[in-house]
Design a protein around this motif. Structure first.
Motif, short mmCIF file in Angstrom:
data_model
loop_
_atom_site.label_atom_id
_atom_site.label_comp_id
_atom_site.label_asym_id
_atom_site.label_seq_id
_atom_site.Cartn_x
_atom_site.Cartn_y
_atom_site.Cartn_z
N VAL A 34 0.82 -1.20 0.00
CA VAL A 34 0.00 0.00 0.00
C VAL A 34 0.86 1.26 0.00
O VAL A 34 0.55 2.24 -0.67
CB VAL A 34 -0.97 0.00 1.20
CG1 VAL A 34 -1.82 1.25 1.22
CG2 VAL A 34 -1.86 -1.24 1.16
N SER A 92 -8.76 8.10 -4.48
CA SER A 92 -9.21 7.13 -3.49
C SER A 92 -8.43 5.83 -3.62
O SER A 92 -8.21 5.34 -4.72
CB SER A 92 -10.70 6.88 -3.70
OG SER A 92 -11.18 6.00 -2.75
N GLY A 93 -8.00 5.33 -2.47
CA GLY A 93 -7.32 4.05 -2.45
C GLY A 93 -5.83 4.14 -2.68
O GLY A 93 -5.13 3.12 -2.72
N GLY A 152 -3.62 5.27 -0.65
CA GLY A 152 -2.86 5.01 0.59
C GLY A 152 -2.73 6.19 1.51
O GLY A 152 -1.94 6.17 2.46
N LYS A 153 -3.52 7.25 1.29
CA LYS A 153 -3.41 8.46 2.10
C LYS A 153 -3.74 8.17 3.58
O LYS A 153 -2.98 8.53 4.49
CB LYS A 153 -4.37 9.55 1.59
CG LYS A 153 -4.28 9.86 0.11
CD LYS A 153 -5.24 10.95 -0.30
CE LYS A 153 -6.72 10.58 -0.17
NZ LYS A 153 -7.17 9.54 -1.13
N THR A 154 -4.87 7.55 3.79
CA THR A 154 -5.29 7.27 5.18
C THR A 154 -4.27 6.37 5.87
O THR A 154 -3.90 6.58 7.03
CB THR A 154 -6.68 6.62 5.19
OG1 THR A 154 -7.62 7.54 4.64
CG2 THR A 154 -7.11 6.23 6.58
N THR A 155 -3.82 5.36 5.12
CA THR A 155 -2.83 4.45 5.67
C THR A 155 -1.59 5.22 6.13
O THR A 155 -1.09 5.01 7.25
CB THR A 155 -2.43 3.39 4.61
OG1 THR A 155 -3.63 2.77 4.14
CG2 THR A 155 -1.50 2.36 5.19
N1 LIG Z 1 -6.22 -3.56 6.75
C1 LIG Z 1 -6.06 -3.63 5.42
N2 LIG Z 1 -5.90 -4.82 4.83
C2 LIG Z 1 -5.73 -4.91 3.54
N3 LIG Z 1 -5.73 -3.86 2.71
C3 LIG Z 1 -5.88 -2.64 3.24
C4 LIG Z 1 -6.06 -2.46 4.64
N4 LIG Z 1 -6.18 -1.13 4.89
C5 LIG Z 1 -6.11 -0.52 3.70
N5 LIG Z 1 -5.92 -1.43 2.73
C6 LIG Z 1 -5.76 -1.14 1.33
O1 LIG Z 1 -4.83 -0.11 1.19
C7 LIG Z 1 -5.19 0.72 0.14
C8 LIG Z 1 -5.13 2.17 0.62
O2 LIG Z 1 -6.16 2.39 1.53
P1 LIG Z 1 -6.34 3.82 2.18
O3 LIG Z 1 -7.49 3.75 3.12
O4 LIG Z 1 -5.06 4.29 2.69
O5 LIG Z 1 -6.75 4.69 0.91
P2 LIG Z 1 -7.10 6.22 0.85
O6 LIG Z 1 -6.11 6.82 -0.02
O7 LIG Z 1 -7.27 6.79 2.19
O8 LIG Z 1 -8.48 6.18 0.13
P3 LIG Z 1 -9.77 7.13 0.34
O9 LIG Z 1 -9.47 8.41 -0.34
O10 LIG Z 1 -10.85 6.38 -0.35
O11 LIG Z 1 -9.96 7.24 1.80
C9 LIG Z 1 -6.58 0.30 -0.31
O12 LIG Z 1 -6.44 -0.36 -1.55
C10 LIG Z 1 -7.06 -0.63 0.74
O13 LIG Z 1 -7.78 -1.68 0.16
#
Ligand SMILES: Nc1ncnc2c1ncn2[C@@H]1O[C@H](COP(=O)(O)OP(=O)(O)OP(=O)(O)O)[C@@H](O)[C@H]1O
Ligand SMILES: [Mg+2]
Lengths: 233, 463
Positions: free
Chosen positions: A23, A43-44, A46-49
């Motif tokens: 991610v 979206s997706g 990895g920002k939140t991560t």
């Molecule tokens: N616990 C987890 N197990 C497996 N995959 C995960 C987990 N947490 C996040 N992911 C994956 O990591 C990727 C990034 O997720 P994240 O939530 O960081 O996206 P984001 O950029 O915040 O998206 P958004 O704008 O929709 O909030 C996604 O593809 C998600 O499926």
């Protein structure tokens, strides 16, 4: 100047069955004190991560996060709570208020865990909520408040400790454009006033434009950074 | 986190799910109530028995009767033991024995002024009287150098009837007789020889003291020096073939005299030298524990030893069994209640997963989260325990009211003291509530650890 937050080659991999999903593929980012950094990406990506890892809510698979000289990898899970209480404020897209508590109680909840007596808590909470324009909504429960009002309570809660860094994950994701503007102005003005640092995550370029610097993420990597010459207020 | 905030928060969380909390408390309530009520019955029973027992006699006195002890199959226990001066000396030497006196019993017709009756006389070592807990209501104890002075139990006066007054149509009222009437009076005893009933002799005894009401066992007897009583006894047994103590049944209690089987010693030689054997031996120990130990040891040797403590032991044993059974039932109930608390807390974690995540993110430490859940669980225990205790007091009062009307006539004749069937002493009340809180605390351990282990982001992702 030394960065207050330094991410060095942060990796995050999830194992889904036999498959390993990567991610975050080595994020390196320095955020300086008083700076407002917007992380922009679809979206997706990895920002939140990344934000969760940077705030110590989740452990990275590799790399280091250093906040104010403390490497988060070296802080135990037990001590992380105290660390977060001291340095970090958090604002969520979905407010994450506690439904059974009033606006005032929600805003001052971090002080409860710090062991601050009720009278003092209440005083600080009143002042802050007043500033957030909720002076007449102190006793309301979250479900008696509008989305924008809820997010103001949530802002107050993030700031009540006067933390060094505020992490905001899509704080306006659920709000209309007018409320979005109000909330962002409120957030940024108080961050500036308190000389705090803000890491703002969004998928919206207009929101990102409030930052001093915009960091663009694609598929777990930083692809571009630019300084906003004239940030929106 | 301040204790005050912790309690308020825990309390508030509990009452968010009012029905569930009340139902969970109900489990603790029932468990606590059953334990408390059952223990209180045990305590009340034992207390009532001890109260009654103490009236019947001293717990430190052991009485050894002539004759043998037999086990359930009718086999004699140990060697047959004789009660003579050698035995007295032997018993005196047992560690823990404070005082010993040999005893002779005789019965006689008696005259007190115009009143006539039958009395039971006990001869004993005058010097040992004080040590054997002869306590006086009036007068004094006989002195060793005196002859034919006696002390009388406080009921002895009721052995006498004024026949002339009765013949005159006056109703006889025993309650109207005053024990002090005997004090400083002479009782004339008329004794018959047992071999030749026509042969009579008169003895005069002088009452110098009246025993107090402490000891019901001694209420109906007259106590004098062993030498004096032996003279009466010698006169009565003169010319008889049989062993003296077999002819003279021990006056108290009748059931015990039945246990003495004359046939065991009858037909053996040496009857004559047995004539002077004592009817019984009385000894005193330091405390209840010594009493139990010494009377058990004596029985082991074949002595027909008995003390009230032995009866008490049986009662204690029964009472302990009852308490164990009843307490066990309560414990099971409480254990089930504990599972109920654990279940409630786990449910609560499921419901509050998101909330737990939030408070962790905004700075609740492991300790805070653990304390919160443990406090909630303990509060359920506390509420249940306190309500249970309240209910127990109510049940206890009802049981006492219903029960005492049955018990009073049966157990304590003439005693003004109330008998409580169910007694909740302060320690039991404290123990009950404390135990309920502990049960709650224990039940909360597993859920609390689960709450701690919740990852905040996983918790918040929870939809
Ligand atoms: N616990 C987890 N197990 C497996 N995959 C995960 C987990 N947490 C996040 N992911 C994956 O990591 C990727 C990034 O997720 P994240 O939530 O960081 O996206 P984001 O950029 O915040 O998206 P958004 O704008 O929709 O909030 C996604 O593809 C998600 O499926
Ligand atoms: Mg996101």
């Amino acid at each position: 100047m030394k960065p207050i937050l330094q991410a060095a080659d942060v990796l995050k991999k999830y194992r889904l069955g036999s498959q390993v999903v990567s991610v975050l593929n080595g994020i390196t980012l320095g955020v300086f004190p008083g700076e407002i950094v917007a992380i922009l990406g679809t979206s997706g990506c990895g920002k939140t991560t990344f934000l969760n890892i940077a705030a110590g809510l989740e452990r990275p698979t590799g790399g280091d996060i250093v906040i104010n000289g403390h490497n988060l990898n070296k802080i135990s899970e037990q001590n992380m709570a105290a660390f977060r209480r001291r340095y970090i404020g958090f604002v969520f897209q979905l407010y994450n208020l506690i439904p059974s508590l009033t606006a005032l109680e929600n805003a001052t909840l971090p002080l409860v865990f710090e062991g601050i007596p009720p009278a003092q808590r209440e005083k600080r909470g009143r002042v802050l909520l007043q500033k957030m324009g909720l002076g007449d909504r102190l006793g309301h429960k979250p479900n008696e408040l509008s989305g924008g009002q809820r997010q103001r309570v949530s802002l107050a809660r993030a700031m009540i400790n006067n933390p060094r860094i505020i992490f905001a994950d899509e704080p306006t994701g659920n709000l209309d454009s007018r409320t979005t503007e109000e909330i962002l102005r409120l957030l940024i003005s108080s961050v500036r006033e308190m000389k705090q640092t803000l890491l703002l995550v969004t998928h919206d370029l207009d929101v990102a434009a409030y930052g001093d610097r915009i960091v663009e993420m694609v598929d777990g990597s930083i692809v571009r950074e630019r300084t906003v010459s004239v940030p929106l207020k | 986190m301040l204790k005050r905030d912790l309690l308020l928060m825990a309390n508030r969380n509990l009452w968010r799910r009012r029905a569930r909390t009340i139902l969970t408390c109900l489990g603790v309530l029932i468990g606590t109530t059953s334990i408390v009520v059952m223990l209180s019955l045990g305590i009340g029973l034992k207390q009532g028995m001890e109260q009654t027992m103490a009236q019947w006699g001293s717990l430190e006195i052991v009485r050894i009767h002539a004759g043998m002890q037999f086990d359930r199959e009718g086999n004699p226990i140990g060697e047959e033991q004789r009660l003579n001066d050698g035995t007295v000396a032997e018993i005196k030497a047992i560690p823990g024995v404070v005082a010993v006196s040999p005893i002779y019993n005789v019965h006689s017709e008696a005259t007190l002024g115009r009143k006539r009756g039958h009395i039971s006389l006990v001869g004993m070592d005058i010097k040992a009287m004080a040590e054997l807990e002869f306590t006086l209501a009036h007068g004094r104890l006989p002195k060793p150098e005196e002859r034919f002075t006696v002390v009388a139990g406080y009921q002895v006066i009721n052995n006498f009837m004024d026949e002339r007054a009765m013949r005159g149509g006056m109703p006889f009222n025993p309650a109207a007789q005053d024990p002090t009437e005997l004090l400083d009076r002479r009782i004339r005893l008329t004794m018959h020889n047992q071999a030749d009933h026509e042969k009579k002799q008169t003895f005069n005894v002088y009452v110098v003291g009246i025993l107090d009401e402490q000891n019901m066992e001694r209420a109906w007897e007259v106590y004098g020096s062993i030498a004096d009583i032996k003279r009466m006894r010698d006169f009565m047994l003169e010319g008889t073939e049989q062993q003296g103590n077999m002819l003279l049944p021990s006056p108290f209690p009748a059931a015990r005299a039945m246990a003495v089987r004359p046939s065991a010693s009858a037909g053996r030689g040496g009857r004559d030298d047995r004539r002077d054997d004592y009817d019984s031996i009385l000894l005193r120990t330091n405390d209840l524990a010594d009493t139990k130990r010494i009377s058990a040891a004596l029985r082991e040797q074949g002595f027909n030893a008995w003390s009230i403590a032995d009866d008490l032991e049986g009662i204690e044993h029964t009472s302990r069994i009852i308490q164990a059974i009843l307490g066990g039932i309560g414990s099971i109930t409480l254990f089930v209640a504990a599972l109920g608390i654990t279940n409630t807390m786990i449910m609560s974690i499921y419901e509050r997963t998101r909330e737990i995540g939030i408070i962790k993110v905004i700075g609740a430490s492991f300790g805070d989260v653990r304390a919160l859940f443990l406090t909630e669980a303990s509060l359920i225990g506390l509420f249940g325990g306190m309500l249970g205790l309240g209910l127990s007091y109510g049940i206890s009062a009802i049981v006492d009211r219903i029960g005492s009307s049955y018990m009073l006539q049966g157990m304590l004749m003439g005693s003004g003291e109330a008998v409580y069937i169910s007694v909740i002493p302060p320690w039991l009340a404290l123990f009950a509530v404390g135990f309920a809180v502990l049960i709650g605390l224990g039940s909360g351990l597993y859920p609390a650890n689960r709450a701690i282990r919740l990852s905040p982001i996983v918790a918040m992702r929870n939809e």
